[in-house]
Design an enzyme around this catalytic site. Structure first.
Site, PDB file in Angstrom:
ATOM      1  CE  LYS A 168      42.315  64.754  92.024  1.00 50.85           C
ATOM      2  NZ  LYS A 168      42.780  65.376  93.256  1.00 50.85           N
TER       3      LYS A 168
ATOM      4  NE  ARG B 220      41.446  59.666  96.889  1.00 43.60           N
ATOM      5  CZ  ARG B 220      40.502  60.545  96.612  1.00 43.60           C
ATOM      6  NH1 ARG B 220      39.790  60.434  95.528  1.00 43.60           N
ATOM      7  NH2 ARG B 220      40.299  61.546  97.417  1.00 43.60           N
TER       8      ARG B 220
ATOM      9  NE  ARG C 116      37.322  72.157  98.051  1.00 41.28           N
ATOM     10  CZ  ARG C 116      37.991  71.108  97.584  1.00 41.28           C
ATOM     11  NH1 ARG C 116      38.404  71.082  96.327  1.00 41.28           N
ATOM     12  NH2 ARG C 116      38.276  70.090  98.350  1.00 41.28           N
TER      13      ARG C 116
ATOM     14  NE  ARG D 245      40.151  65.312 101.312  1.00 37.48           N
ATOM     15  CZ  ARG D 245      39.590  66.512 101.090  1.00 37.48           C
ATOM     16  NH1 ARG D 245      39.186  67.257 102.099  1.00 37.48           N
ATOM     17  NH2 ARG D 245      39.450  66.955  99.872  1.00 37.48           N
TER      18      ARG D 245
END
Ligand code: AMP
Length: 198
Positions: free
Chosen positions: A13, A88, A127, A150
């Site tokens: 995103k 969210r 990442r 998460r």
């Protein structure tokens, strides 16, 4: 152009939002970035949010709704914005609807990036590796345990957003596992269609 991106952490995103900000000259409003800035600046909100964020859990709706509502009023949002990481939860989506109504604004598109979870964990590990190699600072919630949390939070609280926007006929989906350029092209196509209808 007012746009929401949906998709689990690591779905791309942020990458897509950045490309669109350049193309459309509109800001990317990432509640994660805004909260991290508040934590770094040790503001009242930052102090309240830090422990919750480090545990990979969601900050209260009240805090994020307020942050977003204020941010949308800034002059640089006049041409539009891309919401990244907000809403969210379904209550946040309902709150956002009210916030936009009150400001006389509406969304042009809600785009979900569809990805598979095993690949996400690998992406987030990469990442971390790339950030360390580049000498950067790794996010305190980019560790396997927080990432798992998460993803659970996403499944429980955020995935229902797809149904919420789909039931309103507003949801568009894109294969987030495709190469970045392909995902970008597909998003461009959706946005041109949305602009044609508006
Ligand atoms: P992100 O950078 O979007 O992955 O967000 C990092 C963390 O910030 C999340 O794990 C949450 O703790 C918090 N956060 C960001 N956006 C929201 C939101 N819309 N609602 C609640 N918590 C959020």
């Amino acid at each position: 152009m007012r746009l929401i991106f949906l998709g689990p952490p690591g779905a791309g995103k942020g990458t897509q939002a950045k490309l669109l900000t350049e193309k459309h000259a509109i800001p990317q409003l990432s509640t994660g970035d805004m909260l991290r800035a508040a934590v770094a600046a040790e503001t009242e909100i930052g102090k309240r949010a830090k422990a919750v964020m480090d545990a990979g859990q969601l900050v209260s709706d009240e805090i994020v709704n307020e942050i977003v509502s204020q941010r949308i009023d800034s002059a640089d949002c006049a041409r539009g914005f891309i919401l990244d990481g907000y809403p969210r939860t379904v209550p946040q989506a309902v709150a956002l609807g009210k916030i936009l109504d009150e400001k006389g604004l509406r969304l042009n598109a809600v785009i979900e990036l569809i990805v598979d979870e095993a690949a996400l964990v690998r992406r987030i590990e990469n990442r971390v590796k790339e950030t360390i190699e580049a000498g950067g600072k790794v996010r305190s919630d980019d560790n396997p345990e927080a990432v798992r949390k998460r993803l659970v939070e996403y499944r429980e609280k955020t995935a229902p957003l797809s149904d919420y926007y789909a039931s309103r006929g507003e949801l568009k989906t894109v294969d987030g596992m495709a190469p970045v350029e392909t995902v970008t092209r597909e998003i461009d196509r959706i946005l041109s269609e949305a602009a044609a209808v508006a």
